[in-house]
Motif scaffolding. Structure first.
Motif, mmCIF file in Angstrom:
data_model
loop_
_atom_site.group_PDB
_atom_site.id
_atom_site.type_symbol
_atom_site.label_atom_id
_atom_site.label_comp_id
_atom_site.label_asym_id
_atom_site.label_seq_id
_atom_site.Cartn_x
_atom_site.Cartn_y
_atom_site.Cartn_z
ATOM 1 N N GLU A 146 0.844 -1.184 0.000
ATOM 2 C CA GLU A 146 0.000 0.000 0.000
ATOM 3 C C GLU A 146 0.880 1.235 0.000
ATOM 4 O OE1 GLU A 146 -2.451 0.017 3.502
ATOM 5 O OE2 GLU A 146 -0.767 -0.088 4.861
ATOM 6 N N GLU A 147 0.316 2.348 -0.503
ATOM 7 C CA GLU A 147 1.060 3.592 -0.560
ATOM 8 C C GLU A 147 0.118 4.772 -0.723
ATOM 9 O OE1 GLU A 147 3.607 2.828 -3.959
ATOM 10 O OE2 GLU A 147 2.349 4.068 -5.228
ATOM 11 N N PHE A 148 0.681 5.963 -0.538
ATOM 12 C CA PHE A 148 -0.036 7.213 -0.785
ATOM 13 C C PHE A 148 0.980 8.244 -1.241
ATOM 14 C CE2 PHE A 148 1.326 7.433 3.613
ATOM 15 C CZ PHE A 148 1.826 8.720 3.722
ATOM 16 N N SER A 149 0.496 9.364 -1.764
ATOM 17 C CA SER A 149 1.379 10.442 -2.207
ATOM 18 C C SER A 149 0.886 11.775 -1.673
ATOM 19 C CB SER A 149 1.425 10.521 -3.740
ATOM 20 O OG SER A 149 1.973 9.340 -4.271
ATOM 21 N N VAL A 150 1.843 12.617 -1.272
ATOM 22 C CA VAL A 150 1.547 13.964 -0.782
ATOM 23 C C VAL A 150 2.529 14.947 -1.407
ATOM 24 C CG1 VAL A 150 0.612 13.195 1.430
ATOM 25 C CG2 VAL A 150 3.034 13.734 1.257
ATOM 26 N N ARG A 151 2.161 16.229 -1.319
ATOM 27 C CA ARG A 151 3.064 17.303 -1.710
ATOM 28 C C ARG A 151 3.432 18.069 -0.449
ATOM 29 N NH1 ARG A 151 -0.157 16.636 -6.144
ATOM 30 N NH2 ARG A 151 -1.894 17.731 -5.237
ATOM 31 N N ASP A 152 4.715 18.376 -0.317
ATOM 32 C CA ASP A 152 5.143 19.159 0.836
ATOM 33 C C ASP A 152 4.824 20.639 0.602
ATOM 34 O OD1 ASP A 152 7.308 20.423 -0.599
ATOM 35 O OD2 ASP A 152 8.668 18.804 -0.055
ATOM 36 N N PRO A 153 5.038 21.500 1.578
ATOM 37 C CA PRO A 153 4.704 22.917 1.408
ATOM 38 C C PRO A 153 5.439 23.609 0.260
ATOM 39 C CG PRO A 153 4.951 22.417 3.724
ATOM 40 C CD PRO A 153 5.404 21.196 2.963
ATOM 41 N N GLU A 154 6.546 23.050 -0.208
ATOM 42 C CA GLU A 154 7.288 23.624 -1.342
ATOM 43 C C GLU A 154 6.768 23.091 -2.681
ATOM 44 O OE1 GLU A 154 10.102 25.771 -1.383
ATOM 45 O OE2 GLU A 154 9.988 26.072 0.782
ATOM 46 N N GLY A 155 5.946 22.025 -2.647
ATOM 47 C CA GLY A 155 5.406 21.436 -3.867
ATOM 48 C C GLY A 155 6.091 20.163 -4.314
ATOM 49 N N ASN A 156 7.117 19.701 -3.580
ATOM 50 C CA ASN A 156 7.772 18.434 -3.911
ATOM 51 C C ASN A 156 6.812 17.274 -3.665
ATOM 52 O OD1 ASN A 156 10.554 19.468 -4.387
ATOM 53 N ND2 ASN A 156 10.333 20.091 -2.259
ATOM 54 N N SER A 157 6.958 16.214 -4.429
ATOM 55 C CA SER A 157 6.087 15.044 -4.308
ATOM 56 C C SER A 157 6.776 13.949 -3.498
ATOM 57 C CB SER A 157 5.755 14.492 -5.697
ATOM 58 O OG SER A 157 5.018 15.450 -6.426
ATOM 59 N N TRP A 158 6.016 13.354 -2.588
ATOM 60 C CA TRP A 158 6.511 12.267 -1.741
ATOM 61 C C TRP A 158 5.506 11.138 -1.785
ATOM 62 C CZ3 TRP A 158 11.219 12.973 0.470
ATOM 63 C CH2 TRP A 158 11.701 14.286 0.522
ATOM 64 N N SER A 159 5.944 9.967 -2.247
ATOM 65 C CA SER A 159 5.122 8.771 -2.160
ATOM 66 C C SER A 159 5.666 7.954 -1.001
ATOM 67 C CB SER A 159 5.180 7.950 -3.451
ATOM 68 O OG SER A 159 4.471 8.607 -4.470
ATOM 69 N N VAL A 160 4.763 7.407 -0.209
ATOM 70 C CA VAL A 160 5.150 6.624 0.963
ATOM 71 C C VAL A 160 4.454 5.281 0.852
ATOM 72 C CG1 VAL A 160 5.122 6.510 3.484
ATOM 73 C CG2 VAL A 160 5.335 8.737 2.343
ATOM 74 N N GLY A 161 5.239 4.216 0.949
ATOM 75 C CA GLY A 161 4.653 2.886 0.839
ATOM 76 C C GLY A 161 5.551 1.817 1.425
ATOM 77 N N ASP A 162 5.087 0.594 1.335
ATOM 78 C CA ASP A 162 5.852 -0.508 1.895
ATOM 79 C C ASP A 162 6.513 -1.377 0.820
ATOM 80 O OD1 ASP A 162 3.559 -1.759 0.946
ATOM 81 O OD2 ASP A 162 2.877 -2.388 2.926
ATOM 82 N N TYR A 163 6.438 -0.968 -0.436
ATOM 83 C CA TYR A 163 7.077 -1.710 -1.519
ATOM 84 C C TYR A 163 8.574 -1.394 -1.530
ATOM 85 C CZ TYR A 163 8.369 -3.200 -6.210
ATOM 86 O OH TYR A 163 8.976 -3.808 -7.286
ATOM 87 N N ARG A 164 9.405 -2.409 -1.389
ATOM 88 C CA ARG A 164 10.854 -2.226 -1.293
ATOM 89 C C ARG A 164 11.590 -2.359 -2.617
ATOM 90 N NH1 ARG A 164 12.339 -1.697 3.795
ATOM 91 N NH2 ARG A 164 10.848 -2.296 5.385
ATOM 92 N N GLY A 165 10.859 -2.489 -3.691
ATOM 93 C CA GLY A 165 11.497 -2.613 -4.994
ATOM 94 C C GLY A 165 11.726 -4.057 -5.371
#
Length: 131
Positions: free
Chosen positions: A108-127
């Motif tokens: 599972e994962e989700f994506s957010v933008r920080d206050p500067e507009g950079n994108s961050w996806s957070v998940g448990d997939y290790r590649g």
């Protein structure tokens, strides 16, 4: 077990580096390991991602050394506590680009933008496994 020392560092610039550092620490869960300040500017900062790895950042300045615009970076963060990070993101009222969901490749994962507009996806997939 101690996390290995990072050998690849996503790096970026920020209009308000001190505020971005606070957001990355308080909301996503990074640990501030170094911040070299020059008045209101951050000349260089390093933030560790607890499961391993990290990012470097600094304030926007015209020094000819790093021509990356604020908000132009993205990174994927692996964690075993996706739900915990998601809860902090929601509590902070973060700009969610993609809500928490199951992925087509497992986990599972989700994506957010920080206050500067950079994108961050957070998940448990290790590649994919390495050969």
């Amino acid at each position: 077990m101690t996390a290995p020392v990072p050998t690849v560092w996503p790096a970026f610039r920020a209009d308000d580096a001190p505020a971005l550092i606070r957001w990355l620490v308080d909301v996503l869960g990074f640990e501030e390991t170094l911040a070299v300040r020059d008045g209101d500017l951050v000349a260089h900062a390093e933030l560790a991602w607890p499961p391993g790895g990290g990012v470097m950042l600094g304030s926007v300045r015209d020094d000819g050394g790093w021509p990356v615009r604020p908000g132009a970076t993205g990174a994927y963060l692996v964690t075993d506590d996706v739900d915990g990070v998601w809860a902090r993101v929601q509590a902070a009222g973060a700009d969610v680009a993609r809500p928490l969901q199951q992925t087509g490749h497992g986990g599972e994962e989700f994506s957010v933008r920080d206050p500067e507009g950079n994108s961050w996806s957070v998940g448990d997939y290790r590649g994919a496994p390495r050969p």
